[in-house]
Scaffold this motif. Structure first.
Motif, PDB file in Angstrom:
ATOM      1  N   LYS A 103      31.618  62.537  94.944  1.00  0.00           N
ATOM      2  CA  LYS A 103      32.615  61.642  95.534  1.00  0.00           C
ATOM      3  C   LYS A 103      32.837  60.411  94.657  1.00  0.00           C
ATOM      4  CE  LYS A 103      31.957  63.023 100.327  1.00  0.00           C
ATOM      5  NZ  LYS A 103      31.636  62.600 101.688  1.00  0.00           N
ATOM      6  N   ILE A 104      31.765  59.924  94.034  1.00  0.00           N
ATOM      7  CA  ILE A 104      31.898  58.792  93.112  1.00  0.00           C
ATOM      8  C   ILE A 104      32.749  59.204  91.921  1.00  0.00           C
ATOM      9  CG2 ILE A 104      30.630  57.312  91.482  1.00  0.00           C
ATOM     10  CD1 ILE A 104      28.328  57.277  93.582  1.00  0.00           C
ATOM     11  N   ASP A 105      32.493  60.398  91.377  1.00  0.00           N
ATOM     12  CA  ASP A 105      33.290  60.902  90.251  1.00  0.00           C
ATOM     13  C   ASP A 105      34.765  61.031  90.638  1.00  0.00           C
ATOM     14  OD1 ASP A 105      31.155  60.994  88.495  1.00  0.00           O
ATOM     15  OD2 ASP A 105      30.715  63.107  88.876  1.00  0.00           O
ATOM     16  N   ALA A 106      35.017  61.505  91.862  1.00  0.00           N
ATOM     17  CA  ALA A 106      36.404  61.629  92.328  1.00  0.00           C
ATOM     18  C   ALA A 106      37.055  60.251  92.439  1.00  0.00           C
ATOM     19  CB  ALA A 106      36.445  62.358  93.669  1.00  0.00           C
ATOM     20  N   ALA A 107      36.302  59.252  92.912  1.00  0.00           N
ATOM     21  CA  ALA A 107      36.834  57.884  93.008  1.00  0.00           C
ATOM     22  C   ALA A 107      37.136  57.329  91.616  1.00  0.00           C
ATOM     23  CB  ALA A 107      35.848  56.976  93.750  1.00  0.00           C
ATOM     24  N   LEU A 108      36.266  57.616  90.651  1.00  0.00           N
ATOM     25  CA  LEU A 108      36.512  57.165  89.273  1.00  0.00           C
ATOM     26  C   LEU A 108      37.772  57.817  88.713  1.00  0.00           C
ATOM     27  CD1 LEU A 108      32.832  57.204  87.980  1.00  0.00           C
ATOM     28  CD2 LEU A 108      34.285  55.170  88.254  1.00  0.00           C
ATOM     29  N   GLU A 109      38.002  59.076  89.057  1.00  0.00           N
ATOM     30  CA  GLU A 109      39.236  59.756  88.634  1.00  0.00           C
ATOM     31  C   GLU A 109      40.459  59.105  89.267  1.00  0.00           C
ATOM     32  OE1 GLU A 109      39.078  64.021  89.225  1.00  0.00           O
ATOM     33  OE2 GLU A 109      37.093  64.117  88.279  1.00  0.00           O
ATOM     34  N   ARG A 110      40.339  58.705  90.543  1.00  0.00           N
ATOM     35  CA  ARG A 110      41.462  58.042  91.207  1.00  0.00           C
ATOM     36  C   ARG A 110      41.751  56.682  90.563  1.00  0.00           C
ATOM     37  NH1 ARG A 110      38.686  59.932  95.551  1.00  0.00           N
ATOM     38  NH2 ARG A 110      38.079  57.868  96.308  1.00  0.00           N
TER      39      ARG A 110
END
Length: 138
Positions: free
Chosen positions: A84-91
């Motif tokens: 989820k952190i990686d997805a937030a960084l992508e966003r």
């Protein structure tokens, strides 16, 4: 382009929403959180390897297995959190960070401070939880 932030900087509702400083602030916050989780994970692996000794007493062995199971479940939750952190960084990279995926409205800075991986505004999250509760009660 990286924005320099001083150590005391905190995003506020008075600024333009998700300006470069805010994006950099949350990017740094997420990266620190991820590194902390990865460090804990490495420590857990080390501890599990060290503790994989053979316990002669069956009660000791059962206790050790229970502890191991709890640790592994906690690590699995952390693995999902890292995703989820990686997805937030992508966003953050694509410019969609901080906006509700359901309504497109900005997620409040206070909510992002408390839960930087949030994808729903507080109102959308509450509606989601109400729907979930209705279906769960069936």
């Amino acid at each position: 382009m990286t924005v320099e932030l001083d150590a005391e900087y905190r995003p506020s509702e008075d600024e333009t929403f998700m300006n470069e400083r805010q994006r950099e602030y949350f990017r740094n916050k997420l990266l620190r959180w991820k590194e902390e989780l990865l460090k804990e994970s490495r420590e857990t692996l080390t501890n599990l390897q060290e503790e994989s000794q053979n316990h002669p007493d069956i009660a000791d062995r059962a206790s050790s297995e229970t502890d191991r199971s709890i640790e592994l479940r906690a690590r699995d939750r952390q693995r999902k959190l890292i995703a989820k952190i990686d997805a937030a960084l992508e966003r953050i990279a694509d410019g969609s960070y901080g906006y509700c995926v359901e309504t497109g409205e900005p997620i409040s800075i206070k909510r992002l401070e408390a839960r930087p991986i949030a994808t729903l505004s507080l109102e959308a999250q509450e509606a989601h939880e109400r729907r979930e509760k209705v279906y769960r009660d069936d």
